[in-house]
Design a protein around this motif. Sequence first.
Motif, PDB file in Angstrom:
ATOM      1  N   ASN A   1       0.799  -1.244   0.000  1.00 55.74           N
ATOM      2  CA  ASN A   1       0.000   0.000   0.000  1.00 55.74           C
ATOM      3  C   ASN A   1       0.822   1.280   0.000  1.00 55.74           C
ATOM      4  O   ASN A   1       0.556   2.187   0.790  1.00 55.74           O
ATOM      5  N   LEU A   2       1.807   1.342  -0.874  1.00 48.89           N
ATOM      6  CA  LEU A   2       2.592   2.581  -0.974  1.00 48.89           C
ATOM      7  C   LEU A   2       1.758   3.659  -1.669  1.00 48.89           C
ATOM      8  O   LEU A   2       1.157   3.414  -2.709  1.00 48.89           O
ATOM      9  N   ASN A   3       1.769   4.822  -1.084  1.00 50.76           N
ATOM     10  CA  ASN A   3       1.109   5.973  -1.702  1.00 50.76           C
ATOM     11  C   ASN A   3       2.068   7.146  -1.667  1.00 50.76           C
ATOM     12  O   ASN A   3       2.743   7.363  -0.659  1.00 50.76           O
ATOM     13  N   LYS A   4       2.135   7.833  -2.776  1.00 50.18           N
ATOM     14  CA  LYS A   4       2.976   9.024  -2.815  1.00 50.18           C
ATOM     15  C   LYS A   4       2.326  10.018  -3.783  1.00 50.18           C
ATOM     16  O   LYS A   4       2.125   9.703  -4.955  1.00 50.18           O
ATOM     17  N   ALA A   5       2.027  11.186  -3.282  1.00 49.31           N
ATOM     18  CA  ALA A   5       1.356  12.178  -4.137  1.00 49.31           C
ATOM     19  C   ALA A   5       2.317  13.301  -4.499  1.00 49.31           C
ATOM     20  O   ALA A   5       2.978  13.875  -3.627  1.00 49.31           O
ATOM     21  N   TYR A   6       2.435  13.567  -5.782  1.00 48.38           N
ATOM     22  CA  TYR A   6       3.151  14.739  -6.303  1.00 48.38           C
ATOM     23  C   TYR A   6       2.093  15.659  -6.910  1.00 48.38           C
ATOM     24  O   TYR A   6       0.967  15.208  -7.166  1.00 48.38           O
ATOM     25  N   PRO A   7       2.434  16.908  -7.181  1.00 49.16           N
ATOM     26  CA  PRO A   7       1.418  17.797  -7.768  1.00 49.16           C
ATOM     27  C   PRO A   7       0.786  17.231  -9.044  1.00 49.16           C
ATOM     28  O   PRO A   7      -0.404  17.379  -9.271  1.00 49.16           O
ATOM     29  N   SER A   8       1.608  16.566  -9.876  1.00 48.87           N
ATOM     30  CA  SER A   8       1.042  16.111 -11.148  1.00 48.87           C
ATOM     31  C   SER A   8       1.045  14.588 -11.301  1.00 48.87           C
ATOM     32  O   SER A   8       0.823  14.072 -12.394  1.00 48.87           O
TER      33      SER A   8
END
Lengths: 240, 217
Positions: free
Chosen positions: A8-15
């Motif tokens: 369950n890796l999650n990583k949010a970048y702007p785009s």
Amino acid sequence: MSIAEIRNLNKAYPSFRLQDVSFDIREGRITGFIGRNGAGKTTTIKSILNLVHPDNGEIVYFGKKLADNESEIKKLIGYSTGSVNWYPRKKIKEIVSTVRDFYDTWDEEAYRRYLSLFNLDENKAARELSEGMKVKCNLLIALSHKARILILDEPTSGLDPFSRDELTEIFIKLKEEGVAVFFSTHIISDIEKCADDIVYISGGRIVAALPKKEFETRYSLPGESLEETFLRMERGERNA
Amino acid sequence: MLKLLRKEFRLSASILSFLFIPFGLMFFLPGYPVLCGVFFVTLGLFQSFQNARETNDILFSALLPLAKRDVVKGKYLFVCFIEICALILMGAAAAVRMTVLADSEVYRSNALMNANFFALGLAFVIFGLFNSVFVGGFFKTAYKFAGPFLTYIISAFVTLGAGEALHCFPGLEFLNAFGTDNIGIQLALLAAGFLIYLLLTYISFKKSCRYFERIDL
């Protein structure tokens, strides 16, 4: 046996967003990590090496959490990328003589053996090496400290077909020695040639993570090659 | 710890970091702002950070079997090692000027700051500013260093200017003491400079570890 468990890796970048990435890397198997450019392969690889901080999720190697056992786990990991040059003006032997201090598992005999097998000249500076040689140089270091898992980010990109073939042959030999090889690529023929397991990522999500044969049974149409399957799946993803 | 330092020496250090250590001997120069030597030493250190960035040293180090804070520790160890080497030279030069050359006419007629323990204390402060402003600023991103270096230059030259000017103010002439004059207050100022160095370096190191832990390489 699973050497690495990614959950369950999650990583949010702007785009861009990596969403619920989960898969296993198993001992003595080659896992091909496939996805088009920008699908999230490098972000995933950097996350499982603790170079990028996921927003949440769990990374476990050899039954231990990476976050709590970083230095111990890294001794058992070898990493290579075809796109980054380390110390371009330093000779291989200078880099190696420094790196070996950090590994109590360093095997000088293995180092000499792989140096000869990979046909590398340790007196050459990193900038004098071809792309394929750079990958081999990283493999040389990883194998000399007896890494049990190799994490390779697009090792075959930019290589000519002969060097790619040579590298995939090396992966197969390493697998036979019990090493887990996890490599990302967008070149499907590399997966066809040597992968036992496939992890397919698209748009930051894992679409499939399973043995290659099972992948073919589940997703390929009769008479369809793996490349055609991926192309069809990608088109479907885009049209969805 | 030694492994980290050895790695810095062998792979990421610029030769200029070592070649600029003797600028500490500028403490011998009469008629010259002696604390400029401190700045030159940090200029040499800056070259190593530039070298580290160009050779992907930070990423390479982060892949070694080390905790991420150890990558930061390696850089601080290297920086402090070079600084201490330069400070030893500065201390030796100051000691010679305060003893053997205490009555030398060329130093007695020096209009600028005297190389005494107060100057050495300020050298500690400027090195502390380098560690805090530049090294600490670098580790906010692990690749941007122009801004932190510019800020450091300003802070270093303000400190240097203050050091040069203070003894000209009435009542502060003791700061420019010759020989062992006002030795008690000189030693106190040196100790204060050393404490400021330790404090700035320690706080900066802790902050850098936190920043480096959070950033994506």
